[in-house]
Each structure stands twice: as structure tokens, then as C-alpha cells.
Write a protein that holds these residues in place. Sequence first.
Motif, mmCIF file in Angstrom:
data_model
loop_
_atom_site.group_PDB
_atom_site.id
_atom_site.type_symbol
_atom_site.label_atom_id
_atom_site.label_comp_id
_atom_site.label_asym_id
_atom_site.label_seq_id
_atom_site.Cartn_x
_atom_site.Cartn_y
_atom_site.Cartn_z
ATOM 1 N N GLY A 336 0.808 -1.221 0.000
ATOM 2 C CA GLY A 336 0.000 0.000 0.000
ATOM 3 C C GLY A 336 0.835 1.262 0.000
ATOM 4 O O GLY A 336 0.333 2.333 0.354
ATOM 5 N N GLU A 337 2.104 1.171 -0.430
ATOM 6 C CA GLU A 337 2.999 2.325 -0.473
ATOM 7 C C GLU A 337 3.119 2.827 -1.911
ATOM 8 O O GLU A 337 3.137 2.041 -2.858
ATOM 9 C CB GLU A 337 4.387 1.947 0.055
ATOM 10 N N TRP A 338 3.245 4.139 -2.077
ATOM 11 C CA TRP A 338 3.410 4.719 -3.408
ATOM 12 C C TRP A 338 4.816 4.456 -3.933
ATOM 13 O O TRP A 338 5.800 4.605 -3.224
ATOM 14 C CB TRP A 338 3.151 6.221 -3.382
ATOM 15 N N ILE A 392 3.238 14.324 -3.392
ATOM 16 C CA ILE A 392 1.999 14.781 -4.022
ATOM 17 C C ILE A 392 0.958 13.667 -4.040
ATOM 18 O O ILE A 392 -0.215 13.885 -3.720
ATOM 19 C CB ILE A 392 2.293 15.294 -5.444
ATOM 20 N N ALA A 393 1.363 12.455 -4.427
ATOM 21 C CA ALA A 393 0.421 11.331 -4.467
ATOM 22 C C ALA A 393 -0.143 11.045 -3.081
ATOM 23 O O ALA A 393 -1.352 10.821 -2.916
ATOM 24 C CB ALA A 393 1.107 10.091 -5.039
ATOM 25 N N GLU A 397 -4.122 11.569 -2.026
ATOM 26 C CA GLU A 397 -4.873 10.407 -1.543
ATOM 27 C C GLU A 397 -5.619 10.720 -0.253
ATOM 28 O O GLU A 397 -6.736 10.248 -0.039
ATOM 29 C CB GLU A 397 -3.921 9.235 -1.333
ATOM 30 N N GLY A 398 -5.017 11.521 0.591
ATOM 31 C CA GLY A 398 -5.660 11.871 1.850
ATOM 32 C C GLY A 398 -6.809 12.839 1.701
ATOM 33 O O GLY A 398 -7.540 13.089 2.665
ATOM 34 N N GLU A 399 -7.007 13.391 0.490
ATOM 35 C CA GLU A 399 -8.029 14.401 0.274
ATOM 36 C C GLU A 399 -9.194 13.922 -0.580
ATOM 37 O O GLU A 399 -10.128 14.680 -0.829
ATOM 38 C CB GLU A 399 -7.399 15.632 -0.395
ATOM 39 N N HIS A 403 -10.353 4.752 -2.922
ATOM 40 C CA HIS A 403 -8.958 4.321 -3.021
ATOM 41 C C HIS A 403 -8.319 4.826 -4.300
ATOM 42 O O HIS A 403 -8.952 4.895 -5.350
ATOM 43 C CB HIS A 403 -8.876 2.795 -2.997
ATOM 44 N N LEU A 404 -7.036 5.148 -4.202
ATOM 45 C CA LEU A 404 -6.217 5.430 -5.370
ATOM 46 C C LEU A 404 -5.103 4.398 -5.435
ATOM 47 O O LEU A 404 -4.423 4.156 -4.431
ATOM 48 C CB LEU A 404 -5.604 6.831 -5.294
ATOM 49 N N GLY A 405 -4.908 3.809 -6.601
ATOM 50 C CA GLY A 405 -3.834 2.834 -6.754
ATOM 51 C C GLY A 405 -2.879 3.181 -7.865
ATOM 52 O O GLY A 405 -1.816 2.572 -7.987
ATOM 53 N N GLU A 406 -3.242 4.177 -8.680
ATOM 54 C CA GLU A 406 -2.430 4.543 -9.839
ATOM 55 C C GLU A 406 -2.664 6.023 -10.141
ATOM 56 O O GLU A 406 -3.791 6.510 -10.074
ATOM 57 C CB GLU A 406 -2.836 3.695 -11.043
#
Length: 460
Positions: A336-338, A392-393, A397-399, A403-406
Motif C-alpha cells: 500500500g505504499e506509493w 503529491i500522491a 490520496e488523503g483528500e 482508493h487510489l492505486g495509480e
Amino acid sequence: MNSVICRILPLSTKAPAQAILLSQSLMKKWGCLPGQSIKIKVGNKTCIARVAGLKKPSSHIYLPRSVTNQLSLPYFGSVRASYTQKNLRIGPVIAILTTGFTGNPSNPFGSRSVLFRNFLMAAQEDKPFFYVFTPEMVDWNSQLTTGWFYQPDSQGSYRWVKRTAPLPDVVYERVPNRKTESLPQVKACRERLHNLIRCQIFNQGFFNKWTVHEKLRDHEWAAEHIPETYHSPSAGVIREMLERHQMVYLKPSGGSLGLGIFRITRHPRSGYFCRFRNGDSNILRRFASLDTMLRHLFGPQLTRLPRYLVQQGIRLVKYDGRSVDFRVHMHKDKQGEWRVAGMGAKVAGIGCVTTHGRTGGSLLTAEELLHNAFPGEEQEMMNRIQHASIIIASALEGEVNGHLGELGLDIGVDRYRKVWLFEVNAKPGRHIFLHPSLRHAGRQSARYITEYSMKLAQFV
């Protein structure tokens, strides 16, 4: 939750109807007792069965026809399984939600069939059930769907195969554009997947440029990378921006692919210059006053201007006299890490406003460009861009909801080595991976889709 790759096989009809057989190694690993009842789950389908042991050392699971029918198992073979607290999960079931089914079994999703095929092929090592489907393929009464898998036939040649499948544990949304995203059947499908079966969906929808700016401009970590930007600007705001920066961009707030963008430059003695794309031509025009220019571009009453935003112009590093920005392709991994999956340098075409390939842009490796622009400092600049991209990613994601994965980030670097964010793409293209040096990165990028899906499905 850890999972293991098992071999799922059909059980003889002579066996008890609701009994499954686990090999000795799995019985021991999972702490299963002969005769105990367990719940089995594949995607959204579940059933109850009794466990019996099998004197085989390998990781085999035998399922009777009654169980496979209740679970709507797409096929037998190697697949993952996890077990905890008398719950056996097989899969996970991962699916790509899209639109545009062609009806052609050899090319079911038109030009995007190759893209989807690459995602499914990249998942083979991890052995999930992985298919592509559209909203029209779902039967909500039975809560099943028609899934298009990419699998080998009896001769070992891979081809698209249509199978009935359970609804998924995780959905990677690849609806192609904003217009399609707004269709009632697409909206209803996503809502039902989320509300009825608690499916995990990532990368829903498209980003609006202004919404992204609002979320990041005051963020503790990301704000330093965000250019000055205003939504629905008045002529006065544009004039003030030009006085401060001498160059601004006017961009459609919901646009993509570099369409409809104007670059305006103020020259103290020569007036105002506007560069833009019209069809296949790059246009440069001079205007004596800003008001004349804006009326020409947006109509006498400036009726289209409220749909635009104005952004501070950045004097980017150049290659052969042409501006350059960077596409940074980001993924979540199985923790789950960018991660930065790949980065390419996009060089603007001669006279072009943007660096898009469709407007004459070309692609270089980031290393080549940074060596040209900052000789001896290329690794430091590479690290600086990657660090900013991860910040930035994470901030974005926190906003956002869901879920964002890409992500695809369009990043610029100015002559003072400052890193700027221009745009964030929720469904990024993969053109940078066409460069020979980035093909391996492209394969890893495709595999990250499966890795993150398994994380969301709690199979890793």
C-alpha cells in the motif's frame, strides 16, 4: 492475511455433496480438523461445506460440483487461497470495469483490448481470478457477471475467453472518458458494487483540475509544488497574473489530452502573444491589448471563460530549445505504499503549447534529459522529482474519497531546479512505456495493479 497458491480440482461425484477435500499440508498449515464446517468464499459468492483430509503433500483443494456451482467458480487450476477462523477464501476475484464492448471475441474491447490483456497477463504469477467486464454484463438478480478472461487454450495459445464469474472483491475502474463515466448504467453499477457487495473500487472517476488544485494548494507537504492558479478568472485577474509572471496558461478545468489550452505571454512593447492548437496546426497570434485577445478567444461576453482556469507560467528546462516536462507514473504496491513505476521526459513539438504526443511532442528518457539540462546533477534531480511525486500522491490520496492505486503526474522543473506539479491524471495513459528503456517498467506497472488489488482484497 497471507495466502498460498493452491491447485483447485473437481471432486468425484461419489464424494459427499457438501464436503471438500484439503491436502494434508493445507490441513496442517491452516489447523483444520476433519469433519468441521467452514465457510468458503469466492468473490461475492459463499457456501458452507465440511472438511475432509487427503493424504497428499502438495497444496490441493478438491471441490464437489455442488460447491463449485454455488460459488460460480470460473475455472479449475492454480489460484490463491487464504484461511482464517474457519473462513476459506479462494481468489481473489479482481476485475476491470470498463465500457465499449465490441462483441468481437478476438478483440472484445476494441483498441483497449491490448491494454487490458497486458494487465491480465501481468497477474499470472500471482494467480488471482482476473477478468474484464462492463455494466451491461452483470446480472443483478443472480449477482453474477460475464467476465472476459485472457487464458491459454488446449494448444497453449492465449486468447480471450468468456466465462460466468462471481462479482469481484476488487474493481480497477477503467471507464474511458468523462462522458461515459456519467452514463446512468455506469453510475448504477459502481453504486451497486460498493453498496450491495462491499466491493473495493479504486481509481473511480476523473479528476477536475481545479478540485485537485484546491486540495493541494494549502497542503502542508505539497503546497510548494503547486503553481499559482485561479478558477473562472476575470480579465483583471489574468492581467494581474501576467504582470507578475509575464506568462500564463488558460486551461479548461475539466479538460484532458492538452485540448483547449492557451499560452499567453506579455511583452512590454509588443503587446500580448497567444499560442494554441487548432486542429493539426500550431497558431501564434499577437494582440495589441489583453481585452481584444480574450474577446477573440472567448467571445464578446467572455461566456466560455468561467469554464477555464488561469495558471502561472513556468519557464521550464529545455531540450533543443523546446520546453520539457515529465510524466511520472505512480502505483501503490502490495504494502500500500506509493512507488514511481516509470518516468519519461516529454519534449514539446516545435511551436506547441503542450508536450503531448498528439501535438508533435516526443519522448526521451528522464536520465537523458536531466543529463542534458543539469550535467553532473542528474541523479540528484531524479531523486528530487521522485520525492516530490510521492509527496503529491500521498497528499492527494488523503483528500479524496475512495482508493487510489495509480496516478499519472505531469511534473515540470524550472531553470532554478524547482519541481512543479501541472496536472494529475486518475487514468493515465501508458505512452511513456513505449520507450525501449521503459518496457520493463511498463510490465512492472501492469503488475502493480494486481499487487495493490491483492492488498485491498486482504490476500497479502
